[in-house]
Design an enzyme around this catalytic site. Structure first.
Site, short mmCIF file in Angstrom:
data_model
loop_
_atom_site.label_atom_id
_atom_site.label_comp_id
_atom_site.label_asym_id
_atom_site.label_seq_id
_atom_site.Cartn_x
_atom_site.Cartn_y
_atom_site.Cartn_z
N LEU A 147 0.86 -1.17 0.00
CA LEU A 147 0.00 0.00 0.00
C LEU A 147 0.91 1.23 0.00
O LEU A 147 1.97 1.22 0.62
CB LEU A 147 -0.90 0.03 1.24
CG LEU A 147 -1.93 -1.09 1.40
CD1 LEU A 147 -2.68 -0.92 2.71
CD2 LEU A 147 -2.90 -1.11 0.23
N ASP A 148 0.48 2.28 -0.68
CA ASP A 148 1.26 3.51 -0.65
C ASP A 148 1.35 4.05 0.78
O ASP A 148 0.50 3.75 1.63
CB ASP A 148 0.59 4.58 -1.53
CG ASP A 148 0.57 4.17 -3.00
OD1 ASP A 148 1.41 3.35 -3.40
OD2 ASP A 148 -0.31 4.67 -3.72
N LYS A 149 2.36 4.85 1.03
CA LYS A 149 2.59 5.40 2.36
C LYS A 149 1.32 6.02 2.95
O LYS A 149 0.97 5.76 4.11
CB LYS A 149 3.70 6.45 2.30
CG LYS A 149 3.91 7.20 3.60
CD LYS A 149 4.94 8.31 3.45
CE LYS A 149 5.05 9.14 4.72
NZ LYS A 149 6.00 10.28 4.58
N ARG A 249 -5.16 5.68 -7.71
CA ARG A 249 -4.92 7.12 -7.77
C ARG A 249 -4.79 7.59 -9.21
O ARG A 249 -5.34 8.63 -9.59
CB ARG A 249 -3.67 7.45 -6.96
CG ARG A 249 -3.80 7.09 -5.48
CD ARG A 249 -2.46 7.02 -4.77
NE ARG A 249 -1.81 8.32 -4.75
CZ ARG A 249 -0.55 8.52 -4.39
NH1 ARG A 249 0.20 7.46 -4.03
NH2 ARG A 249 -0.03 9.72 -4.39
#
Length: 313
Positions: A147-149, A249
């Protein structure tokens, strides 16, 4: 110039190849040997160590390539980091001898990379869990997907290589299902839909990704449906059918509705947020050993829920 559709991972460690019609029928080791500066014996060694995946699964050196096979080449670690177990708070939703499911907080990096060598989820896992799979090397022990930060929510961790291979195959074959909640800018008209593009590194900023206009890069498929509409925003659920870097995104931006708080991709930030309102709320997978179908859900973080509540007033 031939289009090999090669893309380096944003961490500059992993290389991807997508097989075209002209390469169908080649052996896996021969194909990689022709496209790498490494010797064929070194390529075979990487394959034997599980450093080469085809469609997310470990294959033998003699595997015969098929059109649109996706090869992931994970070279030997260039930099051997001394990863320190750290007693960082993490939310372990589920754990047994093979897997652990984590509800990751927004702001936590999943594994060490340039600029973030500690205080990552991996540092915490090394402290809290007794074992982790080794397939992804010393920098990413146990990490099957990321998962992205600034994306919160569920991800599964493999505690041994047997579980890791099974989970990778499930993600590659789309039998594992991953669902996300997001608040996006603007009012989405369609109640549901499919976003099907190719995603490649952005020509304007190499740290970002973008939808490719010439079908270069990697195929990316996202399903979406509207949960709730507001005057200027829409509460959405996304289902990943592929798992490309920044996929939701990028796809949200592509349809003209960026994720709220996602400043990297042009999202608004009128709620004083620390990152995008994107949360991996549901994970469905088959247990690698028992074969039982498991479903995990994580409630929206408080900051996300408060934004929704403010829009409902």
């Amino acid at each position: 110039m031939e289009n090999l559709q090669i893309q380096e991972d944003l961490d500059a460690e992993v290389i991807y190849y997508t097989i075209e019609a002209k390469d169908v029928g080649q052996r896996l080791d021969v194909y990689l040997g022709l496209r790498s500066q490494d010797s064929r014996s070194h390529i075979k060694n990487l394959i034997e160590k599980g450093k080469v995946l085809v469609n997310g699964a470990v294959k033998k050196a003699g595997y015969v390539l098929k059109e649109r096979d996706e090869i992931t080449l994970m070279p030997e670690e260039i930099r051997q980091l001394d990863l320190t177990p750290q007693n960082l708070p993490i939310d372990i939703v589920y754990e047994d001898d093979d897997i652990a499911v984590i509800n990751k907080a927004q702001g936590m990096v999943v594994h060490p990379a340039t600029g973030a060598y500690d205080n990552t989820l991996v540092n915490a896992l090394l402290y809290h869990l007794k074992s982790l799979s080794s397939i992804n090397g010393v920098v990413r022990p146990g990490i099957v997907h990321r998962l992205d930060k600034d994306t919160s929510g569920l991800l599964v961790v493999a505690k041994n290589d047997f579980a890791h291979i099974s989970l990778q195959e499930q993600i590659a074959t789309k039998s594992a299902k991953r669902y996300y909640y997001a608040l996006v800018d603007g009012v989405v008209k369609a109640d549901e839909g499919i976003i099907h593009t190719y995603i490649d590194r952005s020509a304007k900023d190499r740290k970002l990704m973008a939808v490719s206009r010439n079908n270069s890069g990697r195929e990316a498929i996202t399903l979406y449906k509207v949960i709730e509409r507001f005057a200027r925003y829409t509460f959405m659920e996304y289902e990943l059918k592929t798992g490309r870097t920044h996929q939701i995104r990028v796809h949200s931006k592509h349809i003209g509705h960026t994720v709220v708080g996602d400043m990297q991709y042009g999202g608004s930030n009128k709620f004083n947020l620390n990152g995008q309102l994107l949360h991996a709320h549901k994970l469905v997978l088959t247990h690698p050993r028992s074969g039982e179908v498991l479903t995990f859900e994580a409630p929206l973080p408080k900051y996300f829920q408060e934004v929704l509540d403010s829009l409902r007033v």
